[in-house]
Write an enzyme that holds these catalytic residues in place. Structure first.
Site, short mmCIF file in Angstrom:
data_model
loop_
_atom_site.label_atom_id
_atom_site.label_comp_id
_atom_site.label_asym_id
_atom_site.label_seq_id
_atom_site.Cartn_x
_atom_site.Cartn_y
_atom_site.Cartn_z
N ARG A 70 1.28 7.76 5.80
CA ARG A 70 0.37 6.96 6.64
C ARG A 70 -0.99 7.65 6.77
O ARG A 70 -2.02 6.98 6.87
CB ARG A 70 0.98 6.71 8.02
CG ARG A 70 0.17 5.72 8.85
CD ARG A 70 0.90 5.27 10.08
NE ARG A 70 1.93 4.30 9.78
CZ ARG A 70 1.72 2.98 9.65
NH1 ARG A 70 0.49 2.49 9.74
NH2 ARG A 70 2.72 2.16 9.41
N HIS A 95 -2.74 6.76 3.70
CA HIS A 95 -3.12 5.35 3.82
C HIS A 95 -4.38 5.19 4.65
O HIS A 95 -5.23 4.33 4.37
CB HIS A 95 -1.95 4.59 4.46
CG HIS A 95 -2.18 3.13 4.63
ND1 HIS A 95 -2.54 2.58 5.84
CD2 HIS A 95 -2.09 2.10 3.76
CE1 HIS A 95 -2.66 1.26 5.71
NE2 HIS A 95 -2.40 0.94 4.46
N SER A 118 0.83 -1.20 0.00
CA SER A 118 0.00 0.00 0.00
C SER A 118 0.87 1.25 0.00
O SER A 118 0.60 2.21 -0.74
CB SER A 118 -0.92 0.01 1.22
OG SER A 118 -1.84 -1.06 1.18
#
Length: 225
Positions: free
Chosen positions: A45, A48, A22
């Site tokens: 992050r 994400h 990812s």
């Protein structure tokens, strides 16, 4: 030595593969950006967590923010003060325990509700004041993802009462005072901060940023071992 952060990343090979794939997709799709190598893992992050590439650009950092956050975590027993319980619930307890950290939030405490009703303010304002009275804000990491008034009050405490958190992760979401509260925080020079400019934000983003910092702190810890 493995470069995988055993405390702050997925604990199975399958989970690690999904997470790392990812991140690779995010890196490829984001392309060039203006963040430093220390800042990008935090932004990545956050992307994400929401699959929203707008955070590549909307996320702003005080120059000392990442290092200050890592140092606070590595110091051990640094409190995390949040505006809402969702942040405390979202943070991984094993990750926090690794650095001896505990979370605090007071938004639903009866005395906070009573003080807010009496003063005709928000519970978030009174919760920040209670954290200050209890001596929890100085040298703490403060995460605000829901209540703009909490961030506005924290800026006031910094400017008028000399409160000095180690790091402020200011990401309240909303349409009333959210953008303005983050603009106020971004004007503070003597306390490090990470903010999302504009209306976007939320507790999920605060949790993502803190988990990224925990991973960076563990990586630095391992490098110094």
């Amino acid at each position: 030595m493995s470069t995988v952060n055993t405390v702050t990343e997925q604990l199975t090979r399958a989970g690690q593969a999904i997470e790392h794939d990812s991140f690779a997709i995010i890196d490829a799709e984001a392309g060039a950006h203006g963040y430093t190598p220390a800042q990008w893992p935090i932004v990545r992050r956050m992307i994400h967590a929401n699959a929203d590439f707008d955070f590549n650009g909307l996320t702003w950092f005080h120059p000392d923010a990442v290092d200050a956050g890592i140092r606070a975590m590595m110091a051990g027993a640094t409190p995390i003060v949040a505006d809402v319980e969702m942040i405390c619930s979202g943070l991984s307890q094993p990750r926090l325990a690794h650095f001896g950290m505990a979370t605090h939030q007071f938004i639903s405490d009866p005395d906070v509700i009573e003080a807010a009703q009496r003063a005709d303010t928000t519970r978030a304002v009174q919760a920040m004041r209670k954290a200050h009275r209890r001596g929890l804000l100085d040298n703490a990491i403060v995460g605000i993802g829901n209540a703009p008034t909490a961030l506005i009050e924290l800026v006031r405490l910094i400017r008028e009462e000399g409160v000095r958190p180690a790091l402020v992760v200011g990401m309240p979401v909303g349409f009333v005072s959210a953008a303005e509260s983050k603009d106020l925080m971004a004007q503070v020079d003597d306390v490090p901060w990470i903010v999302i400019r504009g209306r976007k934000g939320g507790s999920t983003l605060v949790v993502a940023a803190l988990h990224a910092l925990l991973a960076l702190a563990e990586a630095r810890q391992k490098a110094g071992a």
